[in-house]
Design an enzyme around this catalytic site. Structure first.
Site, PDB file in Angstrom:
ATOM      1  N   LYS A 131       0.857  -1.194   0.000  1.00  0.00           N
ATOM      2  CA  LYS A 131       0.000   0.000   0.000  1.00  0.00           C
ATOM      3  C   LYS A 131       0.887   1.235   0.000  1.00  0.00           C
ATOM      4  CE  LYS A 131      -3.601   2.406   2.561  1.00  0.00           C
ATOM      5  NZ  LYS A 131      -4.599   2.331   3.628  1.00  0.00           N
ATOM      6  N   ARG A 170     -10.818   9.873   2.079  1.00  0.00           N
ATOM      7  CA  ARG A 170     -10.686  10.532   3.381  1.00  0.00           C
ATOM      8  C   ARG A 170     -11.853  11.494   3.600  1.00  0.00           C
ATOM      9  NH1 ARG A 170      -4.072  11.218   3.126  1.00  0.00           N
ATOM     10  NH2 ARG A 170      -3.678   8.966   3.011  1.00  0.00           N
ATOM     11  N   LYS A 187      -2.211  -1.417  -3.804  1.00  0.00           N
ATOM     12  CA  LYS A 187      -3.081  -0.245  -3.687  1.00  0.00           C
ATOM     13  C   LYS A 187      -2.254   1.025  -3.733  1.00  0.00           C
ATOM     14  CE  LYS A 187      -6.211   1.820  -0.385  1.00  0.00           C
ATOM     15  NZ  LYS A 187      -6.645   1.802   0.982  1.00  0.00           N
ATOM     16  N   SER A 200     -10.351   5.603  -4.439  1.00  0.00           N
ATOM     17  CA  SER A 200     -11.309   6.702  -4.586  1.00  0.00           C
ATOM     18  C   SER A 200     -10.877   7.735  -5.620  1.00  0.00           C
ATOM     19  CB  SER A 200     -11.513   7.368  -3.231  1.00  0.00           C
ATOM     20  OG  SER A 200     -10.269   7.798  -2.682  1.00  0.00           O
TER      21      SER A 200
HETATM   22  C1  PBG Z   1      -7.095   3.678   5.595  1.00  0.00           C
HETATM   23  C2  PBG Z   1      -7.584   3.388   4.234  1.00  0.00           C
HETATM   24  C3  PBG Z   1      -7.466   4.273   3.164  1.00  0.00           C
HETATM   25  C4  PBG Z   1      -8.102   3.671   2.089  1.00  0.00           C
HETATM   26  C5  PBG Z   1      -8.582   2.434   2.516  1.00  0.00           C
HETATM   27  N1  PBG Z   1      -8.248   2.257   3.847  1.00  0.00           N
HETATM   28  C6  PBG Z   1      -6.917   5.641   3.093  1.00  0.00           C
HETATM   29  C7  PBG Z   1      -5.614   5.944   3.666  1.00  0.00           C
HETATM   30  O1  PBG Z   1      -4.733   5.079   3.808  1.00  0.00           O
HETATM   31  O2  PBG Z   1      -5.431   7.112   4.010  1.00  0.00           O
HETATM   32  C8  PBG Z   1      -8.222   4.323   0.749  1.00  0.00           C
HETATM   33  C9  PBG Z   1      -9.239   3.802  -0.180  1.00  0.00           C
HETATM   34  C10 PBG Z   1      -9.575   4.714  -1.292  1.00  0.00           C
HETATM   35  O3  PBG Z   1      -8.939   5.760  -1.514  1.00  0.00           O
HETATM   36  O4  PBG Z   1     -10.522   4.376  -2.009  1.00  0.00           O
HETATM   37  N2  PBG Z   1      -6.782   2.652   6.421  1.00  0.00           N
END
Ligand code: PBG
Length: 333
Positions: free
Chosen positions: A202, A212, A256, A282
């Site tokens: 990630k 967020r 991701k 997202s």
């Molecule tokens: C946080 C988390 C995030 C996403 C999934 N779980 C955001 C981050 O790490 O700040 C992002 C998913 C998306 O952007 O669709 N644990």
């Protein structure tokens, strides 16, 4: 094996592209509804569906509406739904205790879906950010995101999710050692069948912005997530993380974000041959929707093409906000 190509005109590559029927025969990959995991946002209340402005077409739903959405997804053939809570700001604290509250939104939604829509698998997210006063995935001590104390809390969070009936637990926190700790705790508690889909590779990405907003973490995040999420410049490190998480008991792994990291998906699949998932996050969703709304691209075609790209890159499945739209499209043709 090197592909053999006879010289022109013995080989005319266009022969294989001449009609829909022939293209269908020659097609190397396919996208099916069984490839999809649908992330949904849960909020409190009843009968509520509240649009997320930065994610056109995406809603925050109250538990009753999430159950309806799960039933619709199941009817469309979508195998799994993934829950993300939009937590009441009053419940966000420094100790993140809401994360392992058996009655928190995520756990209530899981129980409701398992009771009313047993056919669909429920995936839950393990990380402290929806509950943390400062928006981080781990505890913050003197400005540092601390690892081991966070892992102990993640274990409590995951056990509460397994108790609620989660089929797949997705640790998205990027702490070290959490997969092993979660796997041991799940075994000890008798949850042998609960799967771990590790967000193993990630990246610290700008493409999470709209998410967020959706979970109410945007204004809160103090600093950035670069001490735990990966540097977008790295690729070998992703393989080491995947190998590490598999060795600790992950059943499936995730890359991701998705589209900007298809090279990582391919390396992971070729190296390990394990169930590999990508999260079309997202920001990727928002870009396609925004361009489509402006009439700059054909939204449906871009959606299908973007998802096929994940299959071509070796992914077994994709977490995507497009899941119901694409499922409907695949059904009607
Ligand atoms: C946080 C988390 C995030 C996403 C999934 N779980 C955001 C981050 O790490 O700040 C992002 C998913 C998306 O952007 O669709 N644990």
């Amino acid at each position: 094996m090197k592909p053999t190509v006879a010289p022109y005109p013995l080989a005319r590559m266009r022969r294989a592209r001449q009609s829909p029927a022939i293209r269908g025969l020659a097609r190397e990959n396919s996208l099916g509804v069984e490839d999809l995991i649908w992330p949904v946002f849960v909020r409190d209340g009843a009968g509520v569906e509240e649009p997320v402005p930065s994610m056109p077409g995406v809603m925050r739903r109250s538990v009753d509406r999430v159950v309806e959405a799960a039933a619709e997804a199941r009817d469309l053939g979508i195998p799994a739904i993934c829950l993300f809570p939009y937590t009441d700001p009053a419940l966000k604290t420094e100790d993140c205790a809401e994360a392992w509250n058996p009655e928190n939104l995520s756990n209530r939604a899981t129980r409701a879906i398992k009771a009313q829509v047993p056919g669909i698998a429920v995936m839950t997210d393990v990380a402290l950010d929806p509950y943390n006063i400062n928006g981080h995935d781990g505890f913050v001590e003197n400005g540092e995101i601390v690892n081991d104390r966070t892992v102990a809390a993640l274990v409590k969070q995951a056990l509460s999710q397994a108790e609620a009936g989660a089929d797949i637990i997705g640790p998205s926190d990027m702490m070290d050692g959490r997969i092993g700790a979660l796997r041991r705790a799940l075994e000890d508690a008798g949850h042998q069948n609960v799967m771990l889909l590790s967000y193993a590779a990630k990246y610290a990405s700008a493409f999470y912005g709209p998410f967020r907003d959706a979970v109410g973490a945007s204004g809160r995040l103090v600093g950035d997530k670069k001490t735990y999420q990966m540097d977008p410049a790295n690729s070998d490190e992703a393989l080491r993380l995947i190998e590490r998480d598999l060795s600790e008991g992950a059943d499936m792994v995730m890359v991701k974000p998705g589209m900007p990291y298809l090279d990582i998906c391919r390396r992971v699949k070729d190296t390990f041959g394990v169930p590999t998932f990508a999260y079309q996050v997202s920001g990727e969703y928002a870009m396609i929707q925004a361009a489509a709304q402006n009439g700059w691209i054909d939204g449906e075609k871009a959606m299908l093409e973007s998802l096929m790209a994940f299959k071509r890159a070796g992914c077994n499945g994709i977490l995507t906000y497009f899941a119901p739209a694409v499922a409907r499209l695949l059904k009607t043709g």
